[in-house]
Design an enzyme around this catalytic site. Structure first.
Site, PDB file in Angstrom:
ATOM      1  N   TYR A   1     -29.465 -36.688  55.122  1.00  0.00           N
ATOM      2  CA  TYR A   1     -29.036 -35.744  56.341  1.00  0.00           C
ATOM      3  C   TYR A   1     -27.665 -35.263  55.911  1.00  0.00           C
ATOM      4  O   TYR A   1     -26.897 -34.301  56.521  1.00  0.00           O
ATOM      5  CB  TYR A   1     -29.011 -36.843  57.486  1.00  0.00           C
ATOM      6  CG  TYR A   1     -28.699 -36.064  58.681  1.00  0.00           C
ATOM      7  CD1 TYR A   1     -30.045 -35.256  59.287  1.00  0.00           C
ATOM      8  CD2 TYR A   1     -27.903 -36.390  59.689  1.00  0.00           C
ATOM      9  CE1 TYR A   1     -29.677 -34.515  60.247  1.00  0.00           C
ATOM     10  CE2 TYR A   1     -27.552 -35.511  60.613  1.00  0.00           C
ATOM     11  CZ  TYR A   1     -28.634 -34.799  61.392  1.00  0.00           C
ATOM     12  OH  TYR A   1     -28.637 -34.110  62.580  1.00  0.00           O
TER      13      TYR A   1
ATOM     14  N   LYS B   1     -22.367 -34.491  62.747  1.00  0.00           N
ATOM     15  CA  LYS B   1     -22.945 -35.170  64.284  1.00  0.00           C
ATOM     16  C   LYS B   1     -21.916 -36.217  64.607  1.00  0.00           C
ATOM     17  O   LYS B   1     -21.637 -36.512  65.623  1.00  0.00           O
ATOM     18  CB  LYS B   1     -24.140 -35.845  63.920  1.00  0.00           C
ATOM     19  CG  LYS B   1     -25.417 -34.874  63.704  1.00  0.00           C
ATOM     20  CD  LYS B   1     -25.719 -33.883  65.244  1.00  0.00           C
ATOM     21  CE  LYS B   1     -27.049 -33.062  65.042  1.00  0.00           C
ATOM     22  NZ  LYS B   1     -26.856 -32.129  66.096  1.00  0.00           N
TER      23      LYS B   1
HETATM   24  P1  NAD Z   1     -34.914 -25.949  66.397  1.00  0.00           P
HETATM   25  O1  NAD Z   1     -34.665 -25.190  65.220  1.00  0.00           O
HETATM   26  O2  NAD Z   1     -35.900 -25.668  67.400  1.00  0.00           O
HETATM   27  O3  NAD Z   1     -33.531 -25.846  67.222  1.00  0.00           O
HETATM   28  C1  NAD Z   1     -32.293 -25.652  66.456  1.00  0.00           C
HETATM   29  C2  NAD Z   1     -31.592 -24.212  67.288  1.00  0.00           C
HETATM   30  O4  NAD Z   1     -30.140 -24.124  66.665  1.00  0.00           O
HETATM   31  C3  NAD Z   1     -32.433 -22.951  67.148  1.00  0.00           C
HETATM   32  O5  NAD Z   1     -32.834 -22.548  68.310  1.00  0.00           O
HETATM   33  C4  NAD Z   1     -31.458 -22.072  66.233  1.00  0.00           C
HETATM   34  O6  NAD Z   1     -31.650 -20.774  66.590  1.00  0.00           O
HETATM   35  C5  NAD Z   1     -29.987 -22.656  66.697  1.00  0.00           C
HETATM   36  N1  NAD Z   1     -29.139 -22.373  65.711  1.00  0.00           N
HETATM   37  C6  NAD Z   1     -28.628 -22.439  64.505  1.00  0.00           C
HETATM   38  N2  NAD Z   1     -27.678 -21.689  64.099  1.00  0.00           N
HETATM   39  C7  NAD Z   1     -27.260 -21.344  65.189  1.00  0.00           C
HETATM   40  C8  NAD Z   1     -26.083 -20.293  65.481  1.00  0.00           C
HETATM   41  N3  NAD Z   1     -25.054 -20.196  64.476  1.00  0.00           N
HETATM   42  N4  NAD Z   1     -25.847 -19.695  66.613  1.00  0.00           N
HETATM   43  C9  NAD Z   1     -26.977 -20.106  67.405  1.00  0.00           C
HETATM   44  N5  NAD Z   1     -27.694 -20.860  67.311  1.00  0.00           N
HETATM   45  C10 NAD Z   1     -28.041 -21.412  66.241  1.00  0.00           C
HETATM   46  O7  NAD Z   1     -34.771 -27.571  66.180  1.00  0.00           O
HETATM   47  P2  NAD Z   1     -34.489 -28.782  67.259  1.00  0.00           P
HETATM   48  O8  NAD Z   1     -34.809 -29.916  66.494  1.00  0.00           O
HETATM   49  O9  NAD Z   1     -34.992 -28.411  68.413  1.00  0.00           O
HETATM   50  O10 NAD Z   1     -32.823 -28.982  67.076  1.00  0.00           O
HETATM   51  C11 NAD Z   1     -32.010 -28.976  68.224  1.00  0.00           C
HETATM   52  C12 NAD Z   1     -31.046 -30.017  68.363  1.00  0.00           C
HETATM   53  O11 NAD Z   1     -31.591 -31.125  68.139  1.00  0.00           O
HETATM   54  C13 NAD Z   1     -29.965 -29.697  67.068  1.00  0.00           C
HETATM   55  O12 NAD Z   1     -28.751 -30.303  67.447  1.00  0.00           O
HETATM   56  C14 NAD Z   1     -30.573 -31.140  66.294  1.00  0.00           C
HETATM   57  O13 NAD Z   1     -29.403 -31.518  65.469  1.00  0.00           O
HETATM   58  C15 NAD Z   1     -30.901 -32.135  67.215  1.00  0.00           C
HETATM   59  N6  NAD Z   1     -31.985 -33.255  67.014  1.00  0.00           N
HETATM   60  C16 NAD Z   1     -33.081 -32.639  66.339  1.00  0.00           C
HETATM   61  C17 NAD Z   1     -33.921 -34.000  65.903  1.00  0.00           C
HETATM   62  C18 NAD Z   1     -35.161 -33.709  65.436  1.00  0.00           C
HETATM   63  O14 NAD Z   1     -35.641 -34.615  64.513  1.00  0.00           O
HETATM   64  N7  NAD Z   1     -35.578 -32.527  65.498  1.00  0.00           N
HETATM   65  C19 NAD Z   1     -33.337 -35.261  65.977  1.00  0.00           C
HETATM   66  C20 NAD Z   1     -32.141 -35.444  66.488  1.00  0.00           C
HETATM   67  C21 NAD Z   1     -31.352 -34.529  67.058  1.00  0.00           C
HETATM   68  O1  0WE Z   2     -30.479 -32.447  63.058  1.00  0.00           O
HETATM   69  C1  0WE Z   2     -31.456 -32.456  62.359  1.00  0.00           C
HETATM   70  C2  0WE Z   2     -31.935 -31.113  61.391  1.00  0.00           C
HETATM   71  C3  0WE Z   2     -30.935 -30.043  61.842  1.00  0.00           C
HETATM   72  C4  0WE Z   2     -31.166 -28.855  60.839  1.00  0.00           C
HETATM   73  C5  0WE Z   2     -32.230 -28.543  60.265  1.00  0.00           C
HETATM   74  C6  0WE Z   2     -32.003 -27.654  59.225  1.00  0.00           C
HETATM   75  C7  0WE Z   2     -33.574 -27.190  58.582  1.00  0.00           C
HETATM   76  C8  0WE Z   2     -33.251 -25.876  57.825  1.00  0.00           C
HETATM   77  C9  0WE Z   2     -29.675 -28.181  60.267  1.00  0.00           C
HETATM   78  N1  0WE Z   2     -29.820 -27.372  59.158  1.00  0.00           N
HETATM   79  C10 0WE Z   2     -31.086 -26.995  58.856  1.00  0.00           C
HETATM   80  N2  0WE Z   2     -30.978 -26.010  58.057  1.00  0.00           N
HETATM   81  C11 0WE Z   2     -32.037 -25.228  57.361  1.00  0.00           C
HETATM   82  O2  0WE Z   2     -32.028 -24.385  56.495  1.00  0.00           O
HETATM   83  N3  0WE Z   2     -32.368 -33.344  62.521  1.00  0.00           N
HETATM   84  C12 0WE Z   2     -31.996 -34.478  63.306  1.00  0.00           C
HETATM   85  C13 0WE Z   2     -33.741 -33.283  61.969  1.00  0.00           C
HETATM   86  C14 0WE Z   2     -33.618 -34.034  60.654  1.00  0.00           C
HETATM   87  O3  0WE Z   2     -33.093 -33.403  59.575  1.00  0.00           O
HETATM   88  C15 0WE Z   2     -32.990 -34.435  58.632  1.00  0.00           C
HETATM   89  C16 0WE Z   2     -33.558 -35.398  58.901  1.00  0.00           C
HETATM   90  C17 0WE Z   2     -33.930 -35.419  60.349  1.00  0.00           C
HETATM   91  C18 0WE Z   2     -34.194 -36.799  61.153  1.00  0.00           C
HETATM   92  C19 0WE Z   2     -32.753 -34.158  57.125  1.00  0.00           C
HETATM   93  C20 0WE Z   2     -32.630 -34.805  56.265  1.00  0.00           C
HETATM   94  C21 0WE Z   2     -32.848 -36.322  56.547  1.00  0.00           C
HETATM   95  C22 0WE Z   2     -33.389 -36.546  57.928  1.00  0.00           C
END
Ligand code: NAD
Ligand code: 0WE
Length: 259
Positions: free
Chosen positions: A159, A166
Site C-alpha cells: 500500500y 491516508k
Molecule cells: P474507484 O476507482 O471507483 O474510485 C477512485 C476515484 O478517484 C475514481 O473515480 C477516479 O476518477 C478518482 N480520481 C483519481 N484521481 C483523481 C483526480 N486527480 N481528480 C479527481 N478524481 C480523481 O475506486 P474506489 O475503490 O471506489 O475508491 C474510492 C475511495 O475509496 C478511495 O479514496 C480509496 O482509497 C478508498 N478505499 C477503497 C478501498 C477498496 O478496497 N476499494 C478500501 C478502502 C478505501
Molecule cells: O485506496 C486503495 C487503492 C487506491 C489506488 C488504486 C490505484 C490503482 C491504479 C490508488 N492509486 C492507484 N493507482 C493506479 O494506477 N485501496 C484501499 C485498495 C487497495 O489498494 C492496495 C491495497 C488495497 C486494499 C494496494 C496495495 C495493497 C493493498
C-alpha cells in the site's frame, strides 16, 4: 422506512463506474431522497458517470481534477447554482498513487510521486471542504465524508505511499472536524476493507489480499461497496448529528485483530 435525506443536497466525487464506492453511497442517499451532483475525472469516464447520474435524476455532472484549484472552486460554485446556494453533503471518494509505487518498494518512492499521492488523496479533502464551507454554512451545517483504509495506520504490504496519504487524510479529518464543528459541519471517514472496484482490481495481488482478510476477519466474508453505502448513509444523516472526527470501520472487523 423514513427518507432520511429528503430535501438534502449532496456533491459526490469519485464515481468512475457502477462499482465505485462513491456510486454505492450515491445510490443509497438517492434512495433515501437526496438530490445529488456528481464530479468525474477525465473524458474517459464522463459517459459512465453521466449515465449513472441520469439514473438518479442528477441536476449536475461536471469535470473535476482535484489537483486543480480552479476545478475544485468551479464545481462547488456550480453545485451552489444547482442547489440555491446551499449544500448539506460532500462525499470525498478520490485517491491516486502511481501504479509503480504500489508495486515497488516504499523506500524508493521519488519526491514528485510522493507529493502526487498526497495531493490527490489527502489535500483534495481540505480544498473541497474549504470550498464547500460557505454553502454548508448557508444550509445551517453539513456533513462531509471521506474514504480511508487501514494502510494509513498500519503497514500493509504494497500500500506504500498510499498509506502515508491516508495517514494525512485521517489527520485532516480530525483538524477539519475541529474547525468546521463551529459551523455545525461534521467531518468523518469510513475505513473500508478491500472492495473489488476499478482502483482495486488493477492491483496485483488484490485477490490474495481479499482472501487473507476474509479468512482472518471476525465475519469471514467479503466487503461489498453497498456495505460501505450503509455506513455512509448513517454518518451523513441526522442520526449521526453528534458524531464528528471519527472513523467507522466497514471491514468485517478485520481492524480489531492482532493476528
Ligand atoms: P474507484 O476507482 O471507483 O474510485 C477512485 C476515484 O478517484 C475514481 O473515480 C477516479 O476518477 C478518482 N480520481 C483519481 N484521481 C483523481 C483526480 N486527480 N481528480 C479527481 N478524481 C480523481 O475506486 P474506489 O475503490 O471506489 O475508491 C474510492 C475511495 O475509496 C478511495 O479514496 C480509496 O482509497 C478508498 N478505499 C477503497 C478501498 C477498496 O478496497 N476499494 C478500501 C478502502 C478505501
Ligand atoms: O485506496 C486503495 C487503492 C487506491 C489506488 C488504486 C490505484 C490503482 C491504479 C490508488 N492509486 C492507484 N493507482 C493506479 O494506477 N485501496 C484501499 C485498495 C487497495 O489498494 C492496495 C491495497 C488495497 C486494499 C494496494 C496495495 C495493497 C493493498
Amino acid at each position: 422506512m423514513t427518507k432520511r435525506f429528503e430535501g438534502k443536497r449532496g456533491l459526490i466525487t469519485g464515481v468512475a463506474n457502477r462499482r465505485s464506492i462513491a456510486w454505492a453511497i450515491a445510490k443509497r442517499l438517492s434512495e433515501e431522497g437526496a438530490q445529488l451532483a456528481f464530479t468525474y475525472q477525465g473524458e474517459r469516464i464522463e459517459k459512465n458517470v453521466r449515465d449513472l447520474a441520469d439514473s438518479v435524476s442528477s441536476p449536475l455532472v461536471t469535470a473535476c481534477d482535484v489537483r486543480v484549484d480552479e476545478d475544485v472552486e468551479r464545481v462547488v460554485r456550480e453545485a451552489g447554482e444547482a442547489f440555491d446556494g446551499q449544500l448539506d453533503i460532500l462525499v470525498h471518494s478520490v485517491a491516486f498513487a502511481a501504479a509503480e509505487d504500489l508495486e515497488g518498494r516504499f523506500t524508493d518512492t521519488p519526491r514528485d510521486r510522493f507529493w502526487l499521492a498526497l495531493d490527490v488523496s489527502a489535500y483534495s479533502l481540505v480544498a473541497l471542504a474549504r470550498a464547500s464551507e460557505p454553502l454548508m454554512d448557508a444550509a445551517g451545517g453539513g456533513s462531509i465524508l471521506t474514504m480511508t483504509y487501514l494502510g494509513g495506520e498500519r503497514a500493509v504490504p504494497h500500500y506504500n505511499v498510499m498509506g502515508v496519504a491516508k495517514s494525512a487524510l485521517d489527520s485532516s479529518v480530525q483538524y477539519l472536524a475541529w474547525e468546521l464543528g463551529q459551523k455545525n459541519i461534521r467531518v468523518n471517514a469510513i475505513s473500508a476493507g478491500p472492495v473489488r472496484t476499478l482502483a482495486a482490481r488493477s492491483i496485483a495481488g488484490f485477490p490474495t489480499m481479499e482472501a487473507i482478510v476474509e479468512e482472518r476477519s471476525p465475519l469471514h466474508r467479503p466487503i461489498e461497496a453497498d456495505d460501505v453505502g450503509g455506513g455512509a448513509a448513517y454518518l451523513l444523516s441526522e442520526d449521526a448529528r453528534n458524531v464528528t472526527g471519527t472513523t467507522l470501520y466497514v471491514d468485517g472487523g478485520y481492524h480489531a485483530m492482532g493476528m
